[in-house]
Design an enzyme around this catalytic site. Sequence first.
Site, PDB file in Angstrom:
ATOM      1  N   PHE A  56       0.868  -1.174   0.000  1.00 33.47           N
ATOM      2  CA  PHE A  56       0.000   0.000   0.000  1.00 33.47           C
ATOM      3  C   PHE A  56       0.904   1.221   0.000  1.00 33.47           C
ATOM      4  CE2 PHE A  56      -1.830   3.687   1.858  1.00 33.47           C
ATOM      5  CZ  PHE A  56      -3.187   3.671   1.600  1.00 33.47           C
ATOM      6  N   GLU A  57       0.750   2.069  -0.998  1.00 35.87           N
ATOM      7  CA  GLU A  57       1.425   3.361  -0.979  1.00 35.87           C
ATOM      8  C   GLU A  57       0.664   4.331  -1.872  1.00 35.87           C
ATOM      9  OE1 GLU A  57       5.482   2.602  -2.071  1.00 35.87           O
ATOM     10  OE2 GLU A  57       5.007   2.005  -4.111  1.00 35.87           O
ATOM     11  N   ILE A  58       0.539   5.549  -1.400  1.00 37.44           N
ATOM     12  CA  ILE A  58      -0.001   6.664  -2.179  1.00 37.44           C
ATOM     13  C   ILE A  58       1.129   7.669  -2.273  1.00 37.44           C
ATOM     14  CG2 ILE A  58      -1.723   8.506  -2.286  1.00 37.44           C
ATOM     15  CD1 ILE A  58      -3.591   6.743  -0.628  1.00 37.44           C
TER      16      ILE A  58
END
Length: 447
Positions: free
Chosen positions: A308-310
């Site tokens: 998960f990464e933004i």
Amino acid sequence: MLLCVLRSPRGHNHLQKLTFVFARISRFLRQYRLPLLLLLLAAVTEVYFHTSRFSVNQPDHDLDPPFHTQCQEPVTEGPREKAALVMLVRNSELEGAVKTVRSIEKHFNQWFHYPIVFLNDEAWDDVFIETMNATASGEVRFEVLTQEEWSFPSWMDVGKARQGIDQQGKDGILYAGMESYHHMCRFYSGKFYTFDALKEYKWYWRIEPDVDFYCALTYDPFVEMARRSKVYGYTIALPEVPRTCPSLFREMADWKERHRPEIRGSEELWKAMVSPSWVPWPFRRMSLFRHRDRGGDGWNMCHYWSNFEIASLDFFRSKEYQSLFEHLDSTGGFYRERWGDAPVHSLALAMLLDSPQRVHHFADIGYRHDSFFQCPANAFGSKQLPHSDVLSENIPWAPEYASGIGCRCECDGAKTLNVPAYCLNRLKQPNSDRRLSTWAWVRSRYT
């Protein structure tokens, strides 16, 4: 038995030799006790000042609070960033991909309709395309990676590289016996950011097949990241498996030292990644242990979990980051070892970002991948906007807590994480105005 040996002629000789050696040592210590004490004091003092250099400064207030601590009425007509949700997936993973897209549509994208870009290293199946077009609420794109993005570097001896990958598998190194896993780590570490199909975007949200989102995300994270000058957002922090990348930290630290004049990074993030050596100078510089730089100081193995990464595509497209990636790629370490994109991203952010505030922990997002999860506690009472017409589609949520920040989370926030909190606490230090007690710090490694 020992008494019999010592009473024998040979044993008697050994006893005499030992007595002689101890006598010489004792005489030496008495004769030079003052210089030795001074030397010991100097060594202890030097180690104290050396390790103190890596102490993370404590800010006087929280530099990275949650963007929101309650539900918001989704701004369905508001401005949007040039952003996309991106999933690397194969045709055979259709069921897991559908599960993820349904989950993120339910909890976020049904209001914001960001495009989803699917990436594959093989031609797309018609069934996959039809199913995803029917599942997503916004634009859906299907892209195929080229040989340049999904293969060995052109200069590499492929036969030798494959032999090394096979050996890593035989040695039991997690995922390291899978050629495609090495390609994926290399792709997400560098080639992903220069991929033609993503050039129109400035932000990406990486999603994976077979994940769950638990909370309603009723604000636009891309807009908030841009408005607050953030560069990278994560949910979970974990320690890397040491056997996967024994030489990675040395290579990255070497690059950092060579480019020190042109790097404007904040040392606070880097210090949060480092465990300083307690060996006095000059002996620590002789260290041959893995995961250490040339000064003998080590990486604590903590990293942001990149499943998960933004994040900002512009940061990873920058001259500095691409130079770092090209250096790492030229060493062959993505195949000689199993260098993961998560530690590469994390260490790069730590050395290149000019402020710890550029990194954001999405503490309000409920997320699960494999056996790891984060579950925020729900905000209390009216903060859930129980009478909202827009949010009425969300089914009943878990219990609420006075200190909660989650919006309609379906998981129970009584247990927020299922992994030891040490790495999360460690990596949040540069932004946090609170420090754990010694006992709590030790417990965070294991509970």
